[in-house]
Design a protein around this motif. Structure first.
Motif, PDB file in Angstrom:
ATOM      1  N   ALA A 122      28.133  39.261  29.956  1.00  0.00           N
ATOM      2  CA  ALA A 122      28.242  38.949  31.370  1.00  0.00           C
ATOM      3  C   ALA A 122      29.404  39.792  31.920  1.00  0.00           C
ATOM      4  N   ILE A 123      29.194  40.402  33.078  1.00  0.00           N
ATOM      5  CA  ILE A 123      30.187  41.311  33.637  1.00  0.00           C
ATOM      6  C   ILE A 123      30.568  40.872  35.046  1.00  0.00           C
ATOM      7  N   LYS A 124      31.872  40.729  35.258  1.00  0.00           N
ATOM      8  CA  LYS A 124      32.424  40.458  36.590  1.00  0.00           C
ATOM      9  C   LYS A 124      33.358  41.641  36.888  1.00  0.00           C
ATOM     10  N   ALA A 125      32.892  42.581  37.701  1.00  0.00           N
ATOM     11  CA  ALA A 125      33.632  43.827  37.933  1.00  0.00           C
ATOM     12  C   ALA A 125      34.039  43.941  39.405  1.00  0.00           C
ATOM     13  N   THR A 126      35.327  44.178  39.635  1.00  0.00           N
ATOM     14  CA  THR A 126      35.843  44.333  40.991  1.00  0.00           C
ATOM     15  C   THR A 126      36.769  45.540  41.069  1.00  0.00           C
ATOM     16  N   ALA A 127      36.953  46.001  42.293  1.00  0.00           N
ATOM     17  CA  ALA A 127      37.937  47.054  42.561  1.00  0.00           C
ATOM     18  C   ALA A 127      39.220  46.363  43.034  1.00  0.00           C
ATOM     19  N   PRO A 128      40.369  47.009  42.893  1.00  0.00           N
ATOM     20  CA  PRO A 128      41.622  46.416  43.366  1.00  0.00           C
ATOM     21  C   PRO A 128      41.526  46.027  44.852  1.00  0.00           C
ATOM     22  N   GLY A 129      42.064  44.875  45.153  1.00  0.00           N
ATOM     23  CA  GLY A 129      42.075  44.399  46.534  1.00  0.00           C
ATOM     24  C   GLY A 129      40.855  43.609  46.956  1.00  0.00           C
ATOM     25  N   HIS A 168      28.149  37.016  21.961  1.00  0.00           N
ATOM     26  CA  HIS A 168      28.056  36.753  23.400  1.00  0.00           C
ATOM     27  C   HIS A 168      29.450  36.858  24.027  1.00  0.00           C
ATOM     28  N   PHE A 169      29.566  37.671  25.084  1.00  0.00           N
ATOM     29  CA  PHE A 169      30.872  37.916  25.702  1.00  0.00           C
ATOM     30  C   PHE A 169      30.784  37.914  27.221  1.00  0.00           C
ATOM     31  N   ALA A 221      26.118  49.664  39.981  1.00  0.00           N
ATOM     32  CA  ALA A 221      26.828  50.867  39.524  1.00  0.00           C
ATOM     33  C   ALA A 221      28.044  50.496  38.683  1.00  0.00           C
ATOM     34  N   ARG A 222      28.738  49.444  39.069  1.00  0.00           N
ATOM     35  CA  ARG A 222      29.892  48.984  38.287  1.00  0.00           C
ATOM     36  C   ARG A 222      29.462  48.515  36.910  1.00  0.00           C
ATOM     37  N   GLN A 223      28.395  47.744  36.860  1.00  0.00           N
ATOM     38  CA  GLN A 223      27.908  47.255  35.580  1.00  0.00           C
ATOM     39  C   GLN A 223      27.435  48.402  34.694  1.00  0.00           C
ATOM     40  N   ARG A 224      26.862  49.419  35.307  1.00  0.00           N
ATOM     41  CA  ARG A 224      26.435  50.582  34.523  1.00  0.00           C
ATOM     42  C   ARG A 224      27.620  51.286  33.876  1.00  0.00           C
ATOM     43  N   LEU A 225      28.739  51.379  34.584  1.00  0.00           N
ATOM     44  CA  LEU A 225      29.937  51.990  33.994  1.00  0.00           C
ATOM     45  C   LEU A 225      30.421  51.198  32.786  1.00  0.00           C
ATOM     46  N   LEU A 261      37.884  52.957  31.622  1.00  0.00           N
ATOM     47  CA  LEU A 261      37.967  52.560  33.028  1.00  0.00           C
ATOM     48  C   LEU A 261      39.371  52.277  33.535  1.00  0.00           C
ATOM     49  N   THR A 262      40.378  52.403  32.713  1.00  0.00           N
ATOM     50  CA  THR A 262      41.773  52.202  33.100  1.00  0.00           C
ATOM     51  C   THR A 262      41.929  50.974  34.014  1.00  0.00           C
ATOM     52  N   PRO A 263      41.593  49.801  33.529  1.00  0.00           N
ATOM     53  CA  PRO A 263      41.632  48.606  34.386  1.00  0.00           C
ATOM     54  C   PRO A 263      43.046  48.146  34.734  1.00  0.00           C
ATOM     55  N   SER A 264      43.167  47.572  35.918  1.00  0.00           N
ATOM     56  CA  SER A 264      44.418  46.930  36.316  1.00  0.00           C
ATOM     57  C   SER A 264      44.410  45.468  35.865  1.00  0.00           C
ATOM     58  N   HIS A 265      43.247  44.944  35.563  1.00  0.00           N
ATOM     59  CA  HIS A 265      43.093  43.600  35.003  1.00  0.00           C
ATOM     60  C   HIS A 265      41.894  43.634  34.072  1.00  0.00           C
ATOM     61  N   LEU A 266      42.028  43.010  32.907  1.00  0.00           N
ATOM     62  CA  LEU A 266      40.934  42.954  31.945  1.00  0.00           C
ATOM     63  C   LEU A 266      41.027  41.656  31.166  1.00  0.00           C
ATOM     64  N   HIS A 267      39.922  40.949  31.105  1.00  0.00           N
ATOM     65  CA  HIS A 267      39.835  39.715  30.328  1.00  0.00           C
ATOM     66  C   HIS A 267      38.501  39.752  29.582  1.00  0.00           C
ATOM     67  N   VAL A 268      38.559  39.692  28.272  1.00  0.00           N
ATOM     68  CA  VAL A 268      37.357  39.648  27.445  1.00  0.00           C
ATOM     69  C   VAL A 268      37.298  38.273  26.803  1.00  0.00           C
TER      70      VAL A 268
END
Length: 94
Positions: free
Chosen positions: A86-93, A48-49, A65-69, A21-28
């Motif tokens: 648990a997934i917190k997925a956002t697009a830039p901005g 658990h993550f 759709a984001r969680q599916r990716l 997904l080439t993230p601009s921010h990633l925290h695991v």
């Protein structure tokens, strides 16, 4: 990009998500200690993550759709090694 991974499985999760997904921010975050002794705790300390990820790939997509990716990138780990994600997925901005 910010990465925080603690342990081999958290590192693997981060690597998979960076590649897919080439993230601009990633925290695991490894939340397994909070679930010690609960159902799904396999005793490894890596079950658990929480993933917080920002990626241009999410632009125009809804939450599901984001969680599916994310789930697609981690499918084999979800089937075998990750009990809860648990997934917190956002697009830039956002």
């Amino acid at each position: 990009m910010t990465d925080l991974a603690t342990g081999p499985l958290a590192d693997l999760i981060a690597d998979r998500l960076r590649h897919a997904l080439t993230p601009s921010h990633l925290h695991v975050s490894n939340d397994s200690a909070q679930h010690r002794g609960h159902l799904g705790d396999d005793g490894t300390g890596e079950s658990h993550f929480t993933v917080t990820i920002e990626s241009p790939e999410f632009a125009g997509l809804n939450r599901v759709a984001r969680q599916r990716l994310v789930n697609r990138a981690l499918a084999d780990l979800l089937a075998t090694r990750i009990h809860a994600l648990a997934i917190k997925a956002t697009a830039p901005g956002e």
